[in-house]
Design a protein around this motif. Structure first.
Motif, PDB file in Angstrom:
ATOM      1  N   ILE A 146       0.837  -1.206   0.000  1.00  0.00           N
ATOM      2  CA  ILE A 146       0.000   0.000   0.000  1.00  0.00           C
ATOM      3  C   ILE A 146       0.869   1.251   0.000  1.00  0.00           C
ATOM      4  CG2 ILE A 146      -1.668   1.322   1.362  1.00  0.00           C
ATOM      5  CD1 ILE A 146      -2.809  -1.389   2.309  1.00  0.00           C
ATOM      6  N   ARG A 147       1.942   1.237   0.773  1.00  0.00           N
ATOM      7  CA  ARG A 147       2.829   2.406   0.840  1.00  0.00           C
ATOM      8  C   ARG A 147       3.415   2.730  -0.525  1.00  0.00           C
ATOM      9  NH1 ARG A 147       5.946   0.552   4.300  1.00  0.00           N
ATOM     10  NH2 ARG A 147       4.906   1.416   6.151  1.00  0.00           N
ATOM     11  N   GLU A 148       3.867   1.713  -1.228  1.00  0.00           N
ATOM     12  CA  GLU A 148       4.469   1.936  -2.546  1.00  0.00           C
ATOM     13  C   GLU A 148       3.414   2.369  -3.567  1.00  0.00           C
ATOM     14  OE1 GLU A 148       7.679   1.992  -3.273  1.00  0.00           O
ATOM     15  OE2 GLU A 148       8.106   1.586  -1.160  1.00  0.00           O
ATOM     16  N   ARG A 149       2.272   1.709  -3.568  1.00  0.00           N
ATOM     17  CA  ARG A 149       1.226   2.073  -4.521  1.00  0.00           C
ATOM     18  C   ARG A 149       0.706   3.485  -4.278  1.00  0.00           C
ATOM     19  NH1 ARG A 149      -3.029  -2.972  -4.765  1.00  0.00           N
ATOM     20  NH2 ARG A 149      -1.670  -4.555  -5.692  1.00  0.00           N
ATOM     21  N   GLY A 150       0.550   3.830  -3.014  1.00  0.00           N
ATOM     22  CA  GLY A 150      -0.017   5.131  -2.660  1.00  0.00           C
ATOM     23  C   GLY A 150       1.002   6.234  -2.547  1.00  0.00           C
ATOM     24  N   VAL A 151       2.295   5.918  -2.775  1.00  0.00           N
ATOM     25  CA  VAL A 151       3.398   6.887  -2.630  1.00  0.00           C
ATOM     26  C   VAL A 151       3.261   7.578  -1.272  1.00  0.00           C
ATOM     27  CG1 VAL A 151       4.730   8.676  -3.815  1.00  0.00           C
ATOM     28  CG2 VAL A 151       3.130   7.267  -5.120  1.00  0.00           C
ATOM     29  N   GLU A 152       3.254   6.755  -0.230  1.00  0.00           N
ATOM     30  CA  GLU A 152       3.002   7.253   1.120  1.00  0.00           C
ATOM     31  C   GLU A 152       4.299   7.667   1.815  1.00  0.00           C
ATOM     32  OE1 GLU A 152       0.313   8.169   2.120  1.00  0.00           O
ATOM     33  OE2 GLU A 152      -1.225   7.094   1.007  1.00  0.00           O
ATOM     34  N   PHE A 153       4.764   8.829   1.406  1.00  0.00           N
ATOM     35  CA  PHE A 153       5.947   9.444   2.000  1.00  0.00           C
ATOM     36  C   PHE A 153       5.608  10.903   2.262  1.00  0.00           C
ATOM     37  CE2 PHE A 153       7.188   5.930  -0.655  1.00  0.00           C
ATOM     38  CZ  PHE A 153       8.062   5.208   0.163  1.00  0.00           C
ATOM     39  N   GLY A 154       5.973  11.414   3.441  1.00  0.00           N
ATOM     40  CA  GLY A 154       5.536  12.734   3.867  1.00  0.00           C
ATOM     41  C   GLY A 154       5.898  13.837   2.894  1.00  0.00           C
ATOM     42  N   ALA A 155       4.930  14.714   2.575  1.00  0.00           N
ATOM     43  CA  ALA A 155       5.178  15.839   1.680  1.00  0.00           C
ATOM     44  C   ALA A 155       6.110  16.854   2.314  1.00  0.00           C
ATOM     45  CB  ALA A 155       3.851  16.504   1.305  1.00  0.00           C
ATOM     46  N   THR A 156       6.122  16.923   3.643  1.00  0.00           N
ATOM     47  CA  THR A 156       6.981  17.880   4.345  1.00  0.00           C
ATOM     48  C   THR A 156       8.331  17.277   4.703  1.00  0.00           C
ATOM     49  OG1 THR A 156       5.072  19.031   5.267  1.00  0.00           O
ATOM     50  CG2 THR A 156       7.168  19.353   6.396  1.00  0.00           C
ATOM     51  N   THR A 157       8.327  16.022   5.198  1.00  0.00           N
ATOM     52  CA  THR A 157       9.553  15.421   5.718  1.00  0.00           C
ATOM     53  C   THR A 157      10.156  14.360   4.810  1.00  0.00           C
ATOM     54  OG1 THR A 157       8.332  13.681   6.868  1.00  0.00           O
ATOM     55  CG2 THR A 157       8.693  15.764   8.068  1.00  0.00           C
ATOM     56  N   GLY A 158       9.344  13.778   3.922  1.00  0.00           N
ATOM     57  CA  GLY A 158       9.808  12.667   3.106  1.00  0.00           C
ATOM     58  C   GLY A 158       9.836  11.342   3.843  1.00  0.00           C
ATOM     59  N   ARG A 159       9.429  11.345   5.121  1.00  0.00           N
ATOM     60  CA  ARG A 159       9.452  10.113   5.905  1.00  0.00           C
ATOM     61  C   ARG A 159       8.396   9.127   5.408  1.00  0.00           C
ATOM     62  NH1 ARG A 159       9.045  12.435  12.003  1.00  0.00           N
ATOM     63  NH2 ARG A 159       7.414  13.640  10.966  1.00  0.00           N
ATOM     64  N   PRO A 160       8.721   7.817   5.420  1.00  0.00           N
ATOM     65  CA  PRO A 160       7.699   6.828   5.062  1.00  0.00           C
ATOM     66  C   PRO A 160       6.541   6.909   6.064  1.00  0.00           C
ATOM     67  CG  PRO A 160       9.874   5.807   5.229  1.00  0.00           C
ATOM     68  CD  PRO A 160      10.012   7.189   5.756  1.00  0.00           C
ATOM     69  N   ARG A 161       5.317   6.894   5.539  1.00  0.00           N
ATOM     70  CA  ARG A 161       4.158   6.924   6.422  1.00  0.00           C
ATOM     71  C   ARG A 161       3.836   5.518   6.932  1.00  0.00           C
ATOM     72  NH1 ARG A 161       1.276  10.670   1.997  1.00  0.00           N
ATOM     73  NH2 ARG A 161       2.156  12.671   2.638  1.00  0.00           N
ATOM     74  N   ARG A 162       3.400   5.449   8.163  1.00  0.00           N
ATOM     75  CA  ARG A 162       2.903   4.191   8.714  1.00  0.00           C
ATOM     76  C   ARG A 162       1.550   3.886   8.070  1.00  0.00           C
ATOM     77  NH1 ARG A 162       2.998   6.102  14.767  1.00  0.00           N
ATOM     78  NH2 ARG A 162       2.244   3.993  15.250  1.00  0.00           N
ATOM     79  N   ILE A 163       1.264   2.629   7.860  1.00  0.00           N
ATOM     80  CA  ILE A 163       0.092   2.204   7.093  1.00  0.00           C
ATOM     81  C   ILE A 163      -0.825   1.343   7.956  1.00  0.00           C
ATOM     82  CG2 ILE A 163      -0.703   0.977   5.041  1.00  0.00           C
ATOM     83  CD1 ILE A 163       0.970   3.402   4.328  1.00  0.00           C
ATOM     84  N   GLY A 164      -2.129   1.562   7.832  1.00  0.00           N
ATOM     85  CA  GLY A 164      -3.100   0.733   8.540  1.00  0.00           C
ATOM     86  C   GLY A 164      -4.416   0.674   7.784  1.00  0.00           C
ATOM     87  N   TRP A 165      -5.307  -0.204   8.230  1.00  0.00           N
ATOM     88  CA  TRP A 165      -6.621  -0.323   7.621  1.00  0.00           C
ATOM     89  C   TRP A 165      -7.512   0.843   8.036  1.00  0.00           C
ATOM     90  CZ3 TRP A 165      -6.507  -3.515   3.807  1.00  0.00           C
ATOM     91  CH2 TRP A 165      -5.737  -4.670   3.861  1.00  0.00           C
ATOM     92  N   LEU A 166      -8.582   1.044   7.304  1.00  0.00           N
ATOM     93  CA  LEU A 166      -9.530   2.106   7.604  1.00  0.00           C
ATOM     94  C   LEU A 166     -10.080   1.927   9.019  1.00  0.00           C
ATOM     95  CD1 LEU A 166     -11.016   4.578   6.433  1.00  0.00           C
ATOM     96  CD2 LEU A 166     -12.850   3.014   5.744  1.00  0.00           C
ATOM     97  N   ASP A 167     -10.086   3.029   9.785  1.00  0.00           N
ATOM     98  CA  ASP A 167     -10.460   3.014  11.195  1.00  0.00           C
ATOM     99  C   ASP A 167     -11.735   3.834  11.379  1.00  0.00           C
ATOM    100  OD1 ASP A 167     -10.672   3.383  13.937  1.00  0.00           O
ATOM    101  OD2 ASP A 167      -8.511   3.563  14.248  1.00  0.00           O
ATOM    102  N   LEU A 168     -12.892   3.167  11.336  1.00  0.00           N
ATOM    103  CA  LEU A 168     -14.166   3.883  11.424  1.00  0.00           C
ATOM    104  C   LEU A 168     -14.447   4.453  12.814  1.00  0.00           C
ATOM    105  CD1 LEU A 168     -16.440   1.727   9.097  1.00  0.00           C
ATOM    106  CD2 LEU A 168     -15.357   3.929   8.610  1.00  0.00           C
ATOM    107  N   PRO A 169     -14.073   3.801  13.920  1.00  0.00           N
ATOM    108  CA  PRO A 169     -14.273   4.449  15.228  1.00  0.00           C
ATOM    109  C   PRO A 169     -13.540   5.787  15.335  1.00  0.00           C
ATOM    110  CG  PRO A 169     -13.915   2.117  15.537  1.00  0.00           C
ATOM    111  CD  PRO A 169     -13.647   2.395  14.091  1.00  0.00           C
ATOM    112  N   ALA A 170     -12.310   5.854  14.803  1.00  0.00           N
ATOM    113  CA  ALA A 170     -11.565   7.117  14.831  1.00  0.00           C
ATOM    114  C   ALA A 170     -12.250   8.164  13.958  1.00  0.00           C
ATOM    115  CB  ALA A 170     -10.124   6.892  14.368  1.00  0.00           C
ATOM    116  N   ILE A 171     -12.791   7.738  12.821  1.00  0.00           N
ATOM    117  CA  ILE A 171     -13.488   8.678  11.940  1.00  0.00           C
ATOM    118  C   ILE A 171     -14.766   9.186  12.596  1.00  0.00           C
ATOM    119  CG2 ILE A 171     -14.737   8.882   9.750  1.00  0.00           C
ATOM    120  CD1 ILE A 171     -12.539   7.009   8.595  1.00  0.00           C
TER     121      ILE A 171
END
Length: 416
Positions: free
Chosen positions: A286-311
């Protein structure tokens, strides 16, 4: 709709910049009301990528205007760089940006403090190092520099000397510039901003224009990083909910709609609780497909499933009226997709946490759905319907790529 807000519903990085840029063509004003250069909003204009850390995500091809509100802490040097980048392709665009003189400045001292404090912590917070926390600390402790002081040089000089005296006691000689150097540095930035046409104008003076025209409020980060309601202390230092629009003289009740932006999965940058985090190979995919690296820091983002309670917690805190889903296409091709529909907290199942602290104790309760080959599949429609039934809000738009126009209204997708 004359006035709307676009707010992140997770831990930031939901794709708000693109969504704001999509709506901006229909709005006279685009307003950033909180945060600083720790935010990174990526937009594409004429197939070219721009990353705004401070600038509101206006559409440069239209006549829309940008306003940086009093709730922001502004790194003036970074602001100049962003305007100059846009000026290269859109000459004269600097005059389309307005800054509230009541906003605070982020100084080089603050950035150095940020690094020093992070290195001293037993458990680092994972800050961006952009000086946001120390700038907000100075704001609250009444030591900060409001931008209107740039036009009152004696008062500015006195304030800098007072700040430096205190900071030297706390941090020794590790803060770089002395007060005289900082004074000259700030005046040079002021002169450069004036040269490129930036306007210093109070939200009071623009109130009539805001209300007679149309205004789009652009949130920074996401509700789960809000100083008051996020997963403290792993949060930012300002308001990430819609209620931050008060810094521009608005009330959330004046808005016609509040759009909460969520990814089809969840990401987080830096330290802090993350109930649905995945550490399996699927996270790397998912990280590679979604290019999940911070726009500000370039750090790799941590990845998880959709969290509906948090939403649902974010909905309660920020009064969303609609949801917008981004990156559903990133999950295309997976055999199955998991969704957190509840938490187990202290042995009891809970659909929505009562406090942000409960997330630190939460164990996700998952529902597994069939995957989809594309967002046109029936399985993706069922995914959207689950989100809507669980949250009680309609998904108004679905984004499926990085381009500004790669977005569909819900009806456009499902009617096809």
């Amino acid at each position: 709709m004359k006035s709307i807000a676009v707010i992140g519903a997770q831990w930031g990085d939901e794709g708000k910049g693109k969504i704001v840029n999509y709506f901006a063509r229909d709005y006279h004003w685009v307003v950033r009301f909180s945060g600083g250069a720790n935010a990174g909003h990526t937009i594409y204009v004429n197939n070219k990528k721009y990353v705004n850390h401070l600038l509101p995500s206006i559409d440069p091809r239209t006549e829309s205007l940008g306003f940086l509100g009093a709730g922001m802490v502004i790194d003036l040097e970074q602001l100049i760089r962003e305007i100059e980048t846009l000026e290269y392709d859109f000459p004269g665009i600097g005059s389309r940006f307005y800054i509230d003189p009541e906003a605070f400045a982020v100084l080089p001292w603050h950035k150095e403090q940020d690094r020093l404090l992070e290195s001293m912590r037993k458990k680092p917070i994972g800050t961006t190092g952009k000086g946001i926390g120390p700038a907000c600390t100075d704001k609250v402790s009444r030591e900060g520099i409001k931008l209107y002081l740039l036009e009152d040089e004696p008062a500015l000089k006195e304030r800098l000397e007072n700040m430096y005296t205190l900071k030297k006691e706390l941090f020794g000689g590790r803060l770089g510039m002395n007060p005289e150097e900082m004074f000259g540095y700030l005046l040079s930035l002021r002169d450069k901003l004036i040269e490129i046409g930036v306007n210093f104008t109070s939200s009071i003076d623009l109130s009539k224009s805001f209300r007679e025209g149309s205004v789009l409020f652009e949130g920074a980060q996401g509700v789960m990083l809000d100083l008051d309601f996020g997963t403290y202390p792993f949060v930012t230092s300002s308001s990430c909910t819609v209620h931050g629009v008060t810094s521009v003289g608005f009330s959330a009740s004046e808005l016609d709609a509040v759009f909460g932006v969520i990814k089809a999965y969840t990401t987080r940058v830096g330290s802090g609780v993350f109930p649905t985090e995945e550490d399996s190979s699927i996270a790397d995919t998912i990280r590679e497909r979604g290019v999940e690296f911070g726009a500000t820091t370039g750090r790799p983002r941590r990845i998880g499933w959709l969290d509906l309670p948090a939403i649902k917690y974010a909905i309660a805190r920020s009064a969303f009226t609609h949801l917008i889903i981004t990156k559903g296409d990133v999950l295309s091709g997976l055999d199955e997709v998991k969704v957190c529909v509840a938490y187990e907290i202290d042995g009891k199942e809970k659909a929505v946490p009562s406090t942000s602290h409960e997330l630190f104790k939460a164990r996700p309760v998952y529902r597994t759905l069939k995957g989809w080959s594309s967002i046109s599949d029936r399985a993706f429609a069922e995914y959207i319907q689950l989100i809507e039934s669980e949250t009680g809000l309609q998904v108004s738009h679905i984004s499926y790529g990085p381009g500004t126009d790669e977005i569909l209204k819900r009806s456009e997708l499902f009617d096809r």
